[in-house]
Design an enzyme around this catalytic site. Structure first.
Site, mmCIF file in Angstrom:
data_model
loop_
_atom_site.group_PDB
_atom_site.id
_atom_site.type_symbol
_atom_site.label_atom_id
_atom_site.label_comp_id
_atom_site.label_asym_id
_atom_site.label_seq_id
_atom_site.Cartn_x
_atom_site.Cartn_y
_atom_site.Cartn_z
ATOM 1 N N ASP A 1 -7.305 -4.161 10.027
ATOM 2 C CA ASP A 1 -6.596 -2.884 9.841
ATOM 3 C C ASP A 1 -7.381 -1.757 10.485
ATOM 4 O O ASP A 1 -8.315 -1.222 9.893
ATOM 5 C CB ASP A 1 -6.363 -2.603 8.347
ATOM 6 C CG ASP A 1 -5.536 -1.335 8.151
ATOM 7 O OD1 ASP A 1 -5.014 -0.807 9.148
ATOM 8 O OD2 ASP A 1 -5.414 -0.877 6.998
ATOM 9 N N TRP B 1 0.862 -1.179 0.000
ATOM 10 C CA TRP B 1 0.000 0.000 0.000
ATOM 11 C C TRP B 1 0.897 1.226 0.000
ATOM 12 O O TRP B 1 1.876 1.279 0.755
ATOM 13 C CB TRP B 1 -0.922 0.052 1.222
ATOM 14 C CG TRP B 1 -1.663 1.359 1.247
ATOM 15 C CD1 TRP B 1 -2.712 1.717 0.444
ATOM 16 C CD2 TRP B 1 -1.346 2.519 2.031
ATOM 17 N NE1 TRP B 1 -3.068 3.021 0.688
ATOM 18 C CE2 TRP B 1 -2.249 3.538 1.648
ATOM 19 C CE3 TRP B 1 -0.372 2.805 2.995
ATOM 20 C CZ2 TRP B 1 -2.220 4.816 2.217
ATOM 21 C CZ3 TRP B 1 -0.345 4.071 3.564
ATOM 22 C CH2 TRP B 1 -1.263 5.053 3.189
ATOM 23 N N GLU C 1 -3.061 -2.975 -2.509
ATOM 24 C CA GLU C 1 -4.221 -2.408 -1.804
ATOM 25 C C GLU C 1 -4.683 -1.095 -2.429
ATOM 26 O O GLU C 1 -3.943 -0.126 -2.506
ATOM 27 C CB GLU C 1 -3.866 -2.179 -0.323
ATOM 28 C CG GLU C 1 -5.037 -1.652 0.504
ATOM 29 C CD GLU C 1 -4.698 -1.528 1.986
ATOM 30 O OE1 GLU C 1 -3.524 -1.767 2.364
ATOM 31 O OE2 GLU C 1 -5.605 -1.183 2.774
ATOM 32 N N HIS D 1 -11.888 1.940 2.703
ATOM 33 C CA HIS D 1 -11.329 2.626 1.537
ATOM 34 C C HIS D 1 -12.328 2.938 0.435
ATOM 35 O O HIS D 1 -11.941 3.220 -0.691
ATOM 36 C CB HIS D 1 -10.192 1.789 0.939
ATOM 37 C CG HIS D 1 -8.956 1.833 1.765
ATOM 38 N ND1 HIS D 1 -7.726 1.392 1.325
ATOM 39 C CD2 HIS D 1 -8.743 2.296 3.027
ATOM 40 C CE1 HIS D 1 -6.820 1.556 2.258
ATOM 41 N NE2 HIS D 1 -7.418 2.094 3.314
ATOM 42 N N ASP E 1 -9.797 -3.014 1.591
ATOM 43 C CA ASP E 1 -9.884 -2.481 2.956
ATOM 44 C C ASP E 1 -11.268 -1.856 3.120
ATOM 45 O O ASP E 1 -11.682 -1.029 2.298
ATOM 46 C CB ASP E 1 -8.774 -1.446 3.156
ATOM 47 C CG ASP E 1 -8.734 -0.861 4.548
ATOM 48 O OD1 ASP E 1 -9.791 -0.399 5.030
ATOM 49 O OD2 ASP E 1 -7.655 -0.822 5.155
ATOM 50 N N ASP F 1 -10.610 3.997 10.483
ATOM 51 C CA ASP F 1 -9.984 2.831 11.099
ATOM 52 C C ASP F 1 -10.427 2.577 12.529
ATOM 53 O O ASP F 1 -9.602 2.418 13.425
ATOM 54 C CB ASP F 1 -8.455 2.944 11.012
ATOM 55 C CG ASP F 1 -7.972 2.844 9.581
ATOM 56 O OD1 ASP F 1 -7.841 1.716 9.081
ATOM 57 O OD2 ASP F 1 -7.734 3.890 8.947
ATOM 58 N N LYS G 1 -7.391 2.274 -2.856
ATOM 59 C CA LYS G 1 -7.976 3.249 -1.932
ATOM 60 C C LYS G 1 -8.645 4.376 -2.692
ATOM 61 O O LYS G 1 -8.198 4.741 -3.775
ATOM 62 C CB LYS G 1 -6.849 3.796 -1.035
ATOM 63 C CG LYS G 1 -7.322 4.678 0.089
ATOM 64 C CD LYS G 1 -6.260 4.865 1.154
ATOM 65 C CE LYS G 1 -6.821 5.700 2.291
ATOM 66 N NZ LYS G 1 -5.947 5.758 3.446
ATOM 67 N N ASP H 1 -11.974 7.359 6.291
ATOM 68 C CA ASP H 1 -11.206 6.133 6.522
ATOM 69 C C ASP H 1 -10.625 6.172 7.929
ATOM 70 O O ASP H 1 -9.434 6.319 8.121
ATOM 71 C CB ASP H 1 -10.097 6.053 5.462
ATOM 72 C CG ASP H 1 -9.147 4.900 5.686
ATOM 73 O OD1 ASP H 1 -9.569 3.891 6.258
ATOM 74 O OD2 ASP H 1 -7.970 5.017 5.291
ATOM 75 N N HIS I 1 -8.669 -6.285 4.478
ATOM 76 C CA HIS I 1 -8.359 -5.477 5.646
ATOM 77 C C HIS I 1 -9.694 -5.183 6.313
ATOM 78 O O HIS I 1 -10.418 -4.279 5.905
ATOM 79 C CB HIS I 1 -7.640 -4.180 5.257
ATOM 80 C CG HIS I 1 -6.163 -4.360 5.151
ATOM 81 N ND1 HIS I 1 -5.277 -3.324 4.931
ATOM 82 C CD2 HIS I 1 -5.406 -5.483 5.260
ATOM 83 C CE1 HIS I 1 -4.051 -3.805 4.909
ATOM 84 N NE2 HIS I 1 -4.093 -5.101 5.101
HETATM 85 C C1 RNT Z 1 -3.903 2.755 4.578
HETATM 86 C C2 RNT Z 1 -4.029 1.296 4.360
HETATM 87 C C3 RNT Z 1 -2.916 0.468 4.918
HETATM 88 C C4 RNT Z 1 -2.465 0.911 6.296
HETATM 89 C C5 RNT Z 1 -1.475 -0.016 6.945
HETATM 90 C C6 RNT Z 1 -0.834 0.582 8.132
HETATM 91 O O1 RNT Z 1 -4.998 3.441 4.139
HETATM 92 O O2 RNT Z 1 -5.247 0.855 4.852
HETATM 93 O O3 RNT Z 1 -3.276 -0.858 4.899
HETATM 94 O O4 RNT Z 1 -3.536 1.096 7.170
HETATM 95 O O5 RNT Z 1 -0.570 -0.433 6.006
HETATM 96 ZN ZN ZN Z 2 -5.594 -1.245 4.874
#
Ligand code: RNT
Ligand code: ZN
Length: 418
Positions: free
Chosen positions: A325, A184, A225, A261, A258, A295, A227, A293, A285
């Site tokens: 994640d 990523w 990955e 994302h 993810d 998290d 986004k 985003d 993720h």
């Molecule tokens: C960032 C991605 C990625 C990170 C990690 C820390 O938007 O989701 O996966 O969160 O690599």
């Molecule tokens: Zn991620």
């Protein structure tokens, strides 16, 4: 939960055509990859007390107890892991190496810097996963890495990612289970770019250089990955969904989805059966976006349940690597691991307890009324008793009994860190 009540619950499910024993067996052999970065707000161990800088992601909160060293992180994990039923994996970022106080440039890291993690994982019977760290670094400070306009900077990050693939292969070889290496990058523009094409052309070329050497799939697998946007890359992300779906399809790489994302109303669950028509495997993720985003810790909620339902319904578990994640610094970080992983497992168990044959039969017969009625009534089946049975068999505390362990650890250890 006494086993008598589990026995009666088993019969309740059997009456719907669901074998709880089969569900528990699948649950017990499905690993979740716990992310190292929840333990220290994505700081890593290149320098003591480093914090996440830039890179389009952000941990917020200042709950005491963030791990400052590799030993503290491992100590925290030794509290968290026994509170999570089953045997799982651990997901490391490159900045979490055991650098023994030495400054090692990111393009010069090697398996030797992860030897102690390999031994740590081996002692716990866990597999490892891995990630190049293309942020929190002077050469990422302007927000571009593998797509940078400066060929020397691109080359630096290419070398870093290549080094990471070799480290991952060494991990996978040593542990006897393939390490997924997830690329990523934060690359993107805060404001409207004049050139959307150039960075994407450069990213494709850089990735081809990163993946040039073929590594044994038994040891190492590559994922990329995608986004939609990040902090500081609101207007344009080089590695967008279309970019990586095309890249992963043409290069036959795993695609990482993810849950934070996408646009807030998009269903990530719905994407799984589409992308797996074309890519060899999926990395998830599992996360929770809240408006952005953000998290947040994974919940036993509808989007996450839908995600796991798709994995089970499509028989996609063998082609999917499940990782977490999120990074919440506003609550106890050990509890954040425990809550999020237990919730991911609960979502998986709930999906495994679905009477799929019956549902498909109703759908095939066009009886959408009965399908809807059944799907809704499944929600009040005694799912909790099966979960408690799983915890009991895995010698793990059940719900409402694990938190005191974390609270004691917070009082005695975490609150002393400053
Ligand atoms: C960032 C991605 C990625 C990170 C990690 C820390 O938007 O989701 O996966 O969160 O690599
Ligand atoms: Zn991620």
């Amino acid at each position: 939960m006494s086993s008598t009540s589990y026995d009666s619950v088993r019969e309740t499910y059997a009456a719907c055509g669901v074998e709880t024993e089969a569900a528990l067996a699948t649950l017990a052999r499905t690993p979740i990859s716990l992310h190292c970065w929840q333990g220290d707000d994505v700081g890593g161990f290149e320098r003591a007390g480093a914090t996440l800088e830039g890179g389009g992601i952000q941990a917020t909160g200042n709950h005491p107890g963030k791990a400052r060293t590799i030993d503290e992180l491992r100590r925290d994990l030794d509290v968290a892991l026994p509170l999570i039923p089953g045997r799982h994996r651990f997901n490391l970022h490159a900045i979490y190496g055991d650098f023994a106080g030495q400054k090692v440039e990111r393009n010069a890291i090697g398996p030797e810097h992860f030897q102690s993690w390999i031994e740590w994982a081996k002692a716990r019977g866990m597999g490892l996963d891995f990630n190049p760290t293309c942020f929190s670094h002077p050469l990422a400070a302007d927000g571009f890495t593998l797509s940078h306009r400066d060929p020397a900077i691109r080359q630096f990050w290419i070398e870093h990612a290549i080094a990471c693939r070799h480290i991952a292969a060494a991990m996978g070889r040593a542990l006897g289970t393939p390490t997924v290496t997830n690329v990523w990058i934060p690359d993107g523009h805060k404001d409207l770019p004049a050139d959307r094409k150039g960075p994407r052309e450069r990213l494709a070329t850089s990735l081809d250089a990163v993946f040039k050497e073929k590594l044994d799939e038994a040891h190492q697998r590559d994922a990329v990955e995608c986004k939609l946007f990040g902090i500081g890359s609101e207007s344009y992300v080089v590695g967008s969904h279309e970019f990586y779906l095309g890249y992963a399809t043409t290069r036959q790489k795993m695609l990482c989805l993810d849950m934070g994302h996408f646009h807030p109303t998009e269903s990530v669950a719905d994407k799984i059966s589409s992308v797996l028509q074309f890519v060899p495997g999926l990395l998830l993720h599992v996360s929770r976006g809240v408006r952005w985003d953000s998290d947040h810790v994974v919940l036993f909620d509808d989007p996450t349940r839908a995600l796991f339902e798709e994995l089970v319904r499509g028989d996609f578990l063998p082609r999917t690597a499940i990782g977490l994640d999120y990074f919440d610094a506003s609550i106890n970080r050990v509890a954040a691991w425990v809550i999020g992983t237990r919730n991911a497992l609960k979502c998986l168990l709930a999906a495994l307890l679905e009477p799929s044959a019956q549902l498909r039969e109703l759908e095939g017969a066009g009886d959408y009324t009965a399908r809807l009625a059944l799907l809704e009534e499944l929600k009040t089946l005694p799912f909790g008793a099966v979960w408690e049975e799983h915890c009991r068999r895995q010698n793990t505390p059940g719900d409402r009994t694990w938190l005191p362990t974390v609270q004691t650890y917070e009082r005695e250890v975490l609150s002393q860190r400053r």
